[in-house]
Scaffold this motif. Structure first.
Motif, PDB file in Angstrom:
ATOM      1  N   SER A   9       0.823  -1.216   0.000  1.00 34.09           N
ATOM      2  CA  SER A   9       0.000   0.000   0.000  1.00 34.09           C
ATOM      3  C   SER A   9       0.863   1.274   0.000  1.00 34.09           C
ATOM      4  CB  SER A   9      -0.906   0.019   1.237  1.00 34.09           C
ATOM      5  OG  SER A   9      -1.431   1.315   1.420  1.00 34.09           O
ATOM      6  N   ILE A  48      -6.394   0.446   5.164  1.00 34.34           N
ATOM      7  CA  ILE A  48      -5.090   0.593   5.784  1.00 34.34           C
ATOM      8  C   ILE A  48      -4.432   1.847   5.208  1.00 34.34           C
ATOM      9  CG2 ILE A  48      -4.606  -1.789   6.448  1.00 34.34           C
ATOM     10  CD1 ILE A  48      -3.267  -2.165   3.696  1.00 34.34           C
ATOM     11  N   ASP A  60      -6.662   6.428   8.815  1.00 30.04           N
ATOM     12  CA  ASP A  60      -6.359   7.333   7.691  1.00 30.04           C
ATOM     13  C   ASP A  60      -4.937   7.914   7.785  1.00 30.04           C
ATOM     14  OD1 ASP A  60      -8.264   8.805   5.399  1.00 30.04           O
ATOM     15  OD2 ASP A  60      -6.412   9.861   5.937  1.00 30.04           O
ATOM     16  N   SER A  61      -4.209   7.765   6.704  1.00 34.61           N
ATOM     17  CA  SER A  61      -2.800   8.186   6.702  1.00 34.61           C
ATOM     18  C   SER A  61      -2.653   9.674   7.002  1.00 34.61           C
ATOM     19  CB  SER A  61      -2.142   7.857   5.360  1.00 34.61           C
ATOM     20  OG  SER A  61      -2.754   8.553   4.301  1.00 34.61           O
TER      21      SER A  61
HETATM   22  N1  GSH Z   1      -7.663   7.913   2.762  1.00 38.61           N
HETATM   23  C1  GSH Z   1      -7.048   6.683   3.173  1.00 38.61           C
HETATM   24  C2  GSH Z   1      -6.913   5.755   1.967  1.00 38.61           C
HETATM   25  C3  GSH Z   1      -6.299   4.418   2.347  1.00 38.61           C
HETATM   26  C4  GSH Z   1      -6.559   3.362   1.281  1.00 38.61           C
HETATM   27  O1  GSH Z   1      -7.334   3.535   0.351  1.00 38.61           O
HETATM   28  N2  GSH Z   1      -5.891   2.227   1.469  1.00 38.61           N
HETATM   29  C5  GSH Z   1      -6.145   1.108   0.571  1.00 38.61           C
HETATM   30  C6  GSH Z   1      -4.927   0.242   0.438  1.00 38.61           C
HETATM   31  S1  GSH Z   1      -3.752   0.985  -0.637  1.00 38.61           S
HETATM   32  C7  GSH Z   1      -7.225   0.270   1.200  1.00 38.61           C
HETATM   33  O2  GSH Z   1      -7.177  -0.009   2.372  1.00 38.61           O
HETATM   34  N3  GSH Z   1      -8.197  -0.149   0.401  1.00 38.61           N
HETATM   35  C8  GSH Z   1      -9.232  -1.026   0.837  1.00 38.61           C
HETATM   36  C9  GSH Z   1     -10.488  -0.850   0.060  1.00 38.61           C
HETATM   37  O3  GSH Z   1     -10.582   0.131  -0.714  1.00 38.61           O
HETATM   38  O4  GSH Z   1     -11.373  -1.698   0.226  1.00 38.61           O
HETATM   39  C10 GSH Z   1      -5.681   6.965   3.802  1.00 38.61           C
HETATM   40  O5  GSH Z   1      -5.068   7.987   3.436  1.00 38.61           O
HETATM   41  O6  GSH Z   1      -5.264   6.216   4.688  1.00 38.61           O
END
Ligand code: GSH
Length: 193
Positions: A9, A48, A60-61
């Motif tokens: 990720s 994540i 959230d990052s």
């Molecule tokens: N806004 C979130 C986005 C995090 C994100 O989209 N992570 C992806 C992995 S790269 C995820 O967990 N995706 C799961 C999904 O969309 O079901 C952040 O900044 O943490």
């Protein structure tokens, strides 16, 4: 401190680079496979990264980075840096959507409104970010620069975009491969998903 994420990720990678030498436990999950129950137990948003530190959970990052920056006594981001981050996230979110659609067997190159919007957003944001790189807007190795690095390297790793017209982004990435924690967090190593 515990960081729940994956080695692939780009959102998790930026936090790992920010954490650097700080001691923490890294829980590396395959969130679309055997790690999903663990994710369900920890983050109802089912995304994540997330961290747990001294009983405080953070999702959230962007929020995690704010928390860590305060702990590391870094200056808060300026409004322009916040905008840089928003552009990086816009491209990243759309690219994750395309990847998940692709993995679900959908033809993301089809002339369909939803995918056209994602592709358009990715290219408008990447063009703006490339212009900012050309103007020296990402010279300092700060959090927005780390996030841009993780985005560009992930887009390349996943082969999601054509970098024609935004070659400055690839040059930006290539010139920063030796920055601290970049090689150790390369998504091409120890892949889970
Ligand atoms: N806004 C979130 C986005 C995090 C994100 O989209 N992570 C992806 C992995 S790269 C995820 O967990 N995706 C799961 C999904 O969309 O079901 C952040 O900044 O943490």
């Amino acid at each position: 401190m515990k960081l729940i994420g994956s080695t692939t990720s780009p959102y998790v990678r930026r936090i790992r680079i920010l954490l650097g030498e700080d001691p923490y436990e890294f829980v590396n999950l395959d969130i679309y496979g055997e790690g999903r129950d663990e994710l369900r137990r920890n983050n109802p948003a089912l995304k994540i990264p997330m961290i747990e530190d001294d009983g405080q959970e953070l999702f959230d990052s962007r929020i995690i980075a704010r928390y860590l920056s305060a702990k590391q006594n870094r200056d808060p981001l300026t409004w322009d840096q916040e905008n840089q981050l928003t552009l990086v996230d816009a491209a990243n979110d759309s690219a994750v959507t395309l990847l998940l659609s692709k993995k679900s067997g959908v033809d993301v190159d089809a002339d369909i409104m939803f995918f056209n919007l994602q592709r358009e957003r990715i290219m408008t944001t990447l063009r703006t970010l490339a212009a900012q790189v050309d103007d020296g807007g990402f010279e300092t190795w700060d959090y927005p620069a780390i996030c841009l690095y993780c985005l560009v390297d992930w887009l390349d790793f996943r082969d999601i975009v054509d970098f024609s017209g935004v070659e400055s982004l690839v040059a930006f990435r290539d010139a920063r491969k030796d920055k601290p924690w970049v090689a150790q967090t390369d998504p091409r190593q120890n892949q889970t998903v």
